[in-house]
Scaffold this motif. Sequence first.
Motif, PDB file in Angstrom:
ATOM      1  N   GLY A  26      -4.273   6.340   8.688  1.00  0.00           N
ATOM      2  CA  GLY A  26      -3.925   7.490   7.853  1.00  0.00           C
ATOM      3  C   GLY A  26      -2.414   7.634   7.765  1.00  0.00           C
ATOM      4  O   GLY A  26      -1.752   7.894   8.763  1.00  0.00           O
ATOM      5  N   LEU A  27      -1.859   7.473   6.544  1.00  0.00           N
ATOM      6  CA  LEU A  27      -0.410   7.604   6.356  1.00  0.00           C
ATOM      7  C   LEU A  27      -0.027   9.088   6.353  1.00  0.00           C
ATOM      8  O   LEU A  27      -0.827   9.938   5.952  1.00  0.00           O
ATOM      9  CB  LEU A  27      -0.002   6.975   5.023  1.00  0.00           C
ATOM     10  CG  LEU A  27      -0.116   5.455   4.912  1.00  0.00           C
ATOM     11  CD1 LEU A  27       0.026   5.023   3.466  1.00  0.00           C
ATOM     12  CD2 LEU A  27       0.944   4.782   5.769  1.00  0.00           C
ATOM     13  N   PRO A  28       1.208   9.416   6.788  1.00  0.00           N
ATOM     14  CA  PRO A  28       1.639  10.821   6.706  1.00  0.00           C
ATOM     15  C   PRO A  28       1.728  11.269   5.248  1.00  0.00           C
ATOM     16  O   PRO A  28       1.911  10.447   4.354  1.00  0.00           O
ATOM     17  CB  PRO A  28       3.023  10.809   7.365  1.00  0.00           C
ATOM     18  CG  PRO A  28       3.466   9.403   7.354  1.00  0.00           C
ATOM     19  CD  PRO A  28       2.239   8.545   7.345  1.00  0.00           C
ATOM     20  N   MET A  29       1.588  12.568   5.016  1.00  0.00           N
ATOM     21  CA  MET A  29       1.628  13.041   3.626  1.00  0.00           C
ATOM     22  C   MET A  29       2.711  14.099   3.447  1.00  0.00           C
ATOM     23  O   MET A  29       3.054  14.799   4.384  1.00  0.00           O
ATOM     24  CB  MET A  29       0.269  13.597   3.225  1.00  0.00           C
ATOM     25  CG  MET A  29      -0.267  14.674   4.128  1.00  0.00           C
ATOM     26  SD  MET A  29      -1.969  15.025   3.711  1.00  0.00           S
ATOM     27  CE  MET A  29      -2.476  16.015   5.109  1.00  0.00           C
ATOM     28  N   LEU A  66       2.679  17.702  -2.668  1.00  0.00           N
ATOM     29  CA  LEU A  66       1.284  17.925  -3.068  1.00  0.00           C
ATOM     30  C   LEU A  66       1.103  19.304  -3.704  1.00  0.00           C
ATOM     31  O   LEU A  66       0.555  19.428  -4.803  1.00  0.00           O
ATOM     32  CB  LEU A  66       0.365  17.787  -1.844  1.00  0.00           C
ATOM     33  CG  LEU A  66      -1.124  18.083  -2.085  1.00  0.00           C
ATOM     34  CD1 LEU A  66      -1.769  16.977  -2.917  1.00  0.00           C
ATOM     35  CD2 LEU A  66      -1.882  18.225  -0.766  1.00  0.00           C
ATOM     36  N   LYS A 106       0.837  -1.204   0.000  1.00  0.00           N
ATOM     37  CA  LYS A 106       0.000   0.000   0.000  1.00  0.00           C
ATOM     38  C   LYS A 106       0.872   1.254   0.000  1.00  0.00           C
ATOM     39  O   LYS A 106       0.606   2.216  -0.714  1.00  0.00           O
ATOM     40  CB  LYS A 106      -0.905   0.017   1.238  1.00  0.00           C
ATOM     41  CG  LYS A 106      -2.036  -0.976   1.172  1.00  0.00           C
ATOM     42  CD  LYS A 106      -3.217  -0.416   0.418  1.00  0.00           C
ATOM     43  CE  LYS A 106      -4.385  -1.383   0.436  1.00  0.00           C
ATOM     44  NZ  LYS A 106      -5.476  -0.934  -0.437  1.00  0.00           N
ATOM     45  N   SER A 134       1.565   4.629  -2.795  1.00  0.00           N
ATOM     46  CA  SER A 134       1.129   5.972  -2.418  1.00  0.00           C
ATOM     47  C   SER A 134       1.968   7.041  -3.108  1.00  0.00           C
ATOM     48  O   SER A 134       3.192   6.975  -3.141  1.00  0.00           O
ATOM     49  CB  SER A 134       1.228   6.136  -0.898  1.00  0.00           C
ATOM     50  OG  SER A 134       0.955   7.461  -0.552  1.00  0.00           O
ATOM     51  N   MET A 135       1.301   8.059  -3.677  1.00  0.00           N
ATOM     52  CA  MET A 135       2.003   9.113  -4.422  1.00  0.00           C
ATOM     53  C   MET A 135       2.584  10.193  -3.522  1.00  0.00           C
ATOM     54  O   MET A 135       3.615  10.762  -3.803  1.00  0.00           O
ATOM     55  CB  MET A 135       1.019   9.774  -5.394  1.00  0.00           C
ATOM     56  CG  MET A 135       0.915   9.065  -6.716  1.00  0.00           C
ATOM     57  SD  MET A 135      -0.180   9.955  -7.804  1.00  0.00           S
ATOM     58  CE  MET A 135       0.815  11.402  -8.181  1.00  0.00           C
ATOM     59  N   TYR A 136       1.873  10.495  -2.454  1.00  0.00           N
ATOM     60  CA  TYR A 136       2.255  11.662  -1.657  1.00  0.00           C
ATOM     61  C   TYR A 136       2.805  11.285  -0.287  1.00  0.00           C
ATOM     62  O   TYR A 136       2.470  11.897   0.715  1.00  0.00           O
ATOM     63  CB  TYR A 136       1.053  12.593  -1.510  1.00  0.00           C
ATOM     64  CG  TYR A 136       0.680  13.219  -2.815  1.00  0.00           C
ATOM     65  CD1 TYR A 136       1.568  14.049  -3.476  1.00  0.00           C
ATOM     66  CD2 TYR A 136      -0.545  12.968  -3.403  1.00  0.00           C
ATOM     67  CE1 TYR A 136       1.246  14.618  -4.695  1.00  0.00           C
ATOM     68  CE2 TYR A 136      -0.879  13.539  -4.620  1.00  0.00           C
ATOM     69  CZ  TYR A 136       0.023  14.362  -5.256  1.00  0.00           C
ATOM     70  OH  TYR A 136      -0.295  14.922  -6.466  1.00  0.00           O
ATOM     71  N   LEU A 137       3.621  10.262  -0.268  1.00  0.00           N
ATOM     72  CA  LEU A 137       4.228   9.850   0.986  1.00  0.00           C
ATOM     73  C   LEU A 137       5.629  10.457   1.073  1.00  0.00           C
ATOM     74  O   LEU A 137       6.352  10.480   0.076  1.00  0.00           O
ATOM     75  CB  LEU A 137       4.322   8.321   0.992  1.00  0.00           C
ATOM     76  CG  LEU A 137       4.205   7.623   2.330  1.00  0.00           C
ATOM     77  CD1 LEU A 137       2.841   7.909   2.933  1.00  0.00           C
ATOM     78  CD2 LEU A 137       4.374   6.142   2.149  1.00  0.00           C
TER      79      LEU A 137
END
Lengths: 61, 396
Positions: free
Chosen positions: B311-314, B319, B123, B127-130
């Motif tokens: 909720g993963l950190p962003m 972004l 997962k 993720s794009m914004y990790l």
Amino acid sequence: MIIVAIIYGILLALSIVMYWETKVLKDSNDLGNSEADYYDFADRSLNVTARQDRIKKPDYM
Amino acid sequence: MNNIKMNAAGTGVQMKCTACGGALFFDPLSGQMKCTYCGRDYSTSEVNAENEFDTDDTIECNVYICRSCGAELNVNDNECSTFCAYCGQPTVVFDRVARMKKPQFIIPFSVTKEQAVMSLRQKVSASMYLPDNVKRFTIDKVVGIYIPYWLYDIEYSDSQYIEGTIDRSDNKTVYYYFRAADTFFKNITLDASLQLDDRSSRLLEPYQTEQLIPFETSYLSGFYSDRYDISKEDLTGRAVERAGERFDAALIKDMHAADDFTGLYVFHKNPKYNVTDVKYAFLPAWFLSFRHENKTYTMMVNGQTGKIVGGLPMDMKKLWTNIAIHTAFLAIPASFLFYLLFYSIRDTNNGYFAFLSFPLFGIITLLAKAKRNLKDLKKSQSLTSACGLNNYSNQR
């Protein structure tokens, strides 16, 4: 007219991109949340015992 | 069977393989007890038949308290807990040896620790914004916890008067409908732990409760467990509420088969219910903790289905950079289109103003939805961070 068109163009582009990018962000970083509302009970189906359609308005309303 | 030794040693139940003396743990892959040293398998019934501490309705456990979030954790082997499984902090202290009520049923872990970690990694890699350092994260702690649940069986019936609106080409009509129905809800699950936020536990669901089996102490070996601190009486109201929500949704679905409604409003209902049975069960979940910018994130994995919650950190910088670049590209053709449209309607005063207001409505709607997306993610992050668990704990 040109200035209004440019302002509208920037605002529309910004809103579309912001909506799309935050949706992508939510889908990839907010794990498990998309199924939050789909709580499934192991229940038997609903047994409808009385069904009356297009009836008169009840008196107490 | 005789080569299995059970002893309490004052610190909880310990199951040993006497072929080599190694400790026995429940193995989710094989569904059997496995010796950690020689790899020998034992069936759970074989182990429990020898368990002299498993005769009454309680089991002995070590209780650890977390000084950070206030969580109470039970460890059922002779292993020591060195950190809190909920908030990931190394602030747990041994409190006491206690006896806890034995659950009637259990769903054993079928997802292994390795599978849980691998699912999370998959997962995360998508993720794009990790933040980059999170993409290469190392899991600090992985703990399997049996969460206490009350399972309610409820007979539910209701008779409702519903107002239905049908809107067909400028002809809006209101009709009235009556429906009476009954149903039976089996195993409505409600977590009985104060420590675990209700939203988190609800997200972990659904559990496939048809796989419930009678509780055996050996299933706890190698895992933590939490004791119930909300009684079944205290949760009955919420179980009935959930039954009502599900019932109403099914009835509305039935209504849509009757007519092509544009609006439905239930203006009278007369619900009746009967709670026929309440069961106490342990349901499995993995808690995986990692740190990012001095903050601990705890992700949860359903130990039966593998569903990941949290909720993963962003990476906000990434972004906003993407938003700026894409906006710049899209703004050029959008401005050009607006110019052409404004030019084509320049002589019609009324149409010009209507055209100015229409895109504004769309722009405001999209921005509001974007704000909602960010808010939802921050809410999930707060639920799965140590900070959020601390806040919840302080409310107790």
